[in-house]
Design an enzyme around this catalytic site. Structure first.
Site, short mmCIF file in Angstrom:
data_model
loop_
_atom_site.label_atom_id
_atom_site.label_comp_id
_atom_site.label_asym_id
_atom_site.label_seq_id
_atom_site.Cartn_x
_atom_site.Cartn_y
_atom_site.Cartn_z
N ARG A 249 0.09 -35.54 23.84
CA ARG A 249 -0.48 -34.60 23.08
C ARG A 249 -0.73 -34.83 21.91
O ARG A 249 0.08 -35.54 20.92
CB ARG A 249 0.51 -33.42 23.34
CG ARG A 249 0.76 -32.68 24.78
CD ARG A 249 -0.57 -32.25 25.32
NE ARG A 249 -0.51 -31.45 26.61
CZ ARG A 249 -0.90 -31.98 27.95
NH1 ARG A 249 -1.08 -33.42 27.77
NH2 ARG A 249 -0.84 -31.30 28.98
N GLU A 278 -7.63 -29.09 20.40
CA GLU A 278 -8.71 -29.63 21.54
C GLU A 278 -9.45 -27.95 22.02
O GLU A 278 -9.02 -27.06 22.14
CB GLU A 278 -8.21 -30.03 22.71
CG GLU A 278 -7.51 -31.58 22.74
CD GLU A 278 -6.91 -31.96 23.89
OE1 GLU A 278 -6.90 -31.42 25.00
OE2 GLU A 278 -6.28 -33.05 23.77
N HIS A 296 -9.87 -36.13 26.34
CA HIS A 296 -8.65 -35.83 27.37
C HIS A 296 -8.85 -35.87 29.06
O HIS A 296 -8.90 -34.95 29.67
CB HIS A 296 -8.15 -34.34 26.88
CG HIS A 296 -6.73 -34.20 27.39
ND1 HIS A 296 -6.14 -33.19 26.86
CD2 HIS A 296 -5.98 -34.82 28.37
CE1 HIS A 296 -4.80 -33.15 27.35
NE2 HIS A 296 -4.63 -34.23 28.42
#
Length: 342
Positions: A249, A278, A296
């Site tokens: 993360r 994000e 991602h």
């Protein structure tokens, strides 16, 4: 009236199995809300979600509902019968598990479902950062052939030391892949992991791990103890010219400290699949051509998506049938005995 399950996200890969799993035991209803406020007002009598006892959740639902944060969880507990949230994915940092604990809602995730996908993505990032493959592909596509690729600034992988922060299932899978080159593998976790291969060495602290690593790879969940755990001190403890990889993360790393280290050359490259905010990516990251940046997708493949959907739905099915799934998140495992069955 049979229990109702609300889908906060599409079922894409196991539609046939999904219909069979819940046939005759639960009514599955789609998300029709176009706002968070409509969602929270729709569980009462006559509402589209009346009678819902469990929720299937994908992170894509946050585009409409936002995160399942404390206010949403408390509102959900006040207005609905929901007692189970099945997250489709290993990460569940978008769900406030403490609020769920307070309100008697259990949360499950899908550990292991994307181990291979995420580990192989990490392997790609490591190779690309050391050999500048991402930059080389961009130069070819732009018509400049090898320019500005410089072989003298690239490095072989064999014999280097990779430090892994978090030797869970993904970290261990990546360790096996990296060891094949071969590489020296060292790791740090909150406690020494039992039953790991002899070649997987334990470091007593993150600082000790950084001192010995050429590549640092992060594989920890995002929580209060891991937020910002790789900061200025840890990055500067790495050898000059090291590589930092993050497929966990974005907020695990202090982004400002990371960018400063790129600017002055302390980090030679970074390989990222995750970012603090994000889908926004800090534009400064795009100015370092030797870095490899992914949007991602590390845990995403047809196989991993199929596995995670089946796993999340399996946890819901077990709940509906009166039990619990095997994948209650660690913070809530002690609450399993307090759950009232349907």
């Amino acid at each position: 009236m049979i229990p109702r399950i609300l889908l906060c996200g599409e079922i894409e890969y196991v539609q046939d199995e999904f219909k069979e799993m819940f046939h005759g035991i639960a009514e599955v209803i789609p998300l029709v809300s176009e706002s968070r406020s409509h969602f929270l007002s729709s569980f009462g009598p006559g509402g589209p979600y009346e009678g819902t006892v469990a929720v299937y959740r994908r992170n894509t639902s946050s585009e409409v509902l936002g995160k399942f944060d404390g206010p949403l969880i408390h509102a959900l507990a006040n207005t609905s019968m929901v007692r189970w949230i099945a997250q489709s994915g290993g990460g569940y940092d978008e769900i406030d598990v403490q609020a769920c604990k307070e309100r008697g809602i259990l949360v499950s995730n899908t550990p292991g479902a994307n181990n291979d996908a995420t580990a192989t993505a990490t392997l790609y990032l490591m190779l690309s950062c050391l050999r500048h493959f991402s930059m080389a592909e961009r130069s070819l596509r732009s018509g400049t052939w090898k320019r500005p690729f410089e072989a003298a600034k690239t490095h072989d992988i064999t014999g280097r030391t990779v430090g892994i922060v978090g030797l869970g299932s993904i970290g261990l899978r990546f360790a096996h892949l990296a060891h094949a080159f071969p590489m020296r593998i060292i790791y740090f976790s909150r406690r020494k992991v039992e039953s790991v291969p002899d070649w997987c060495e334990y470091a007593s602290s993150v600082e000790e791990l950084c001192k010995q690593s050429d590549i640092l790879s992060l594989h920890v969940p995002l929580n209060r103890s891991t937020t910002g755990m790789i900061g200025e001190k840890e990055i500067r403890t790495l050898r000059r010219g090291s590589v930092l990889l993050n497929t966990s993360r974005g907020r695990v790393v202090d982004q400002e400290a990371m960018i400063r280290a790129l600017e002055d050359g302390h980090l030679s490259s970074i390989g990222l699949d995750v970012y603090p905010d994000e889908p926004r990516v800090d534009p400064r990251l795009l100015t370092f051509p030797r870095c490899t940046l992914l949007p991602h997708i590390g845990g995403e493949s047809a196989e991993s998506w199929r596995t995670r959907e089946l796993q999340a739905l399996g946890n819901l099915r077990a709940f509906v049938l009166g039990g619990v799934g095997e994948d209650v998140v660690p913070e809530l495992k002690a609450e399993i005995g307090n759950l009232t069955t349907l």
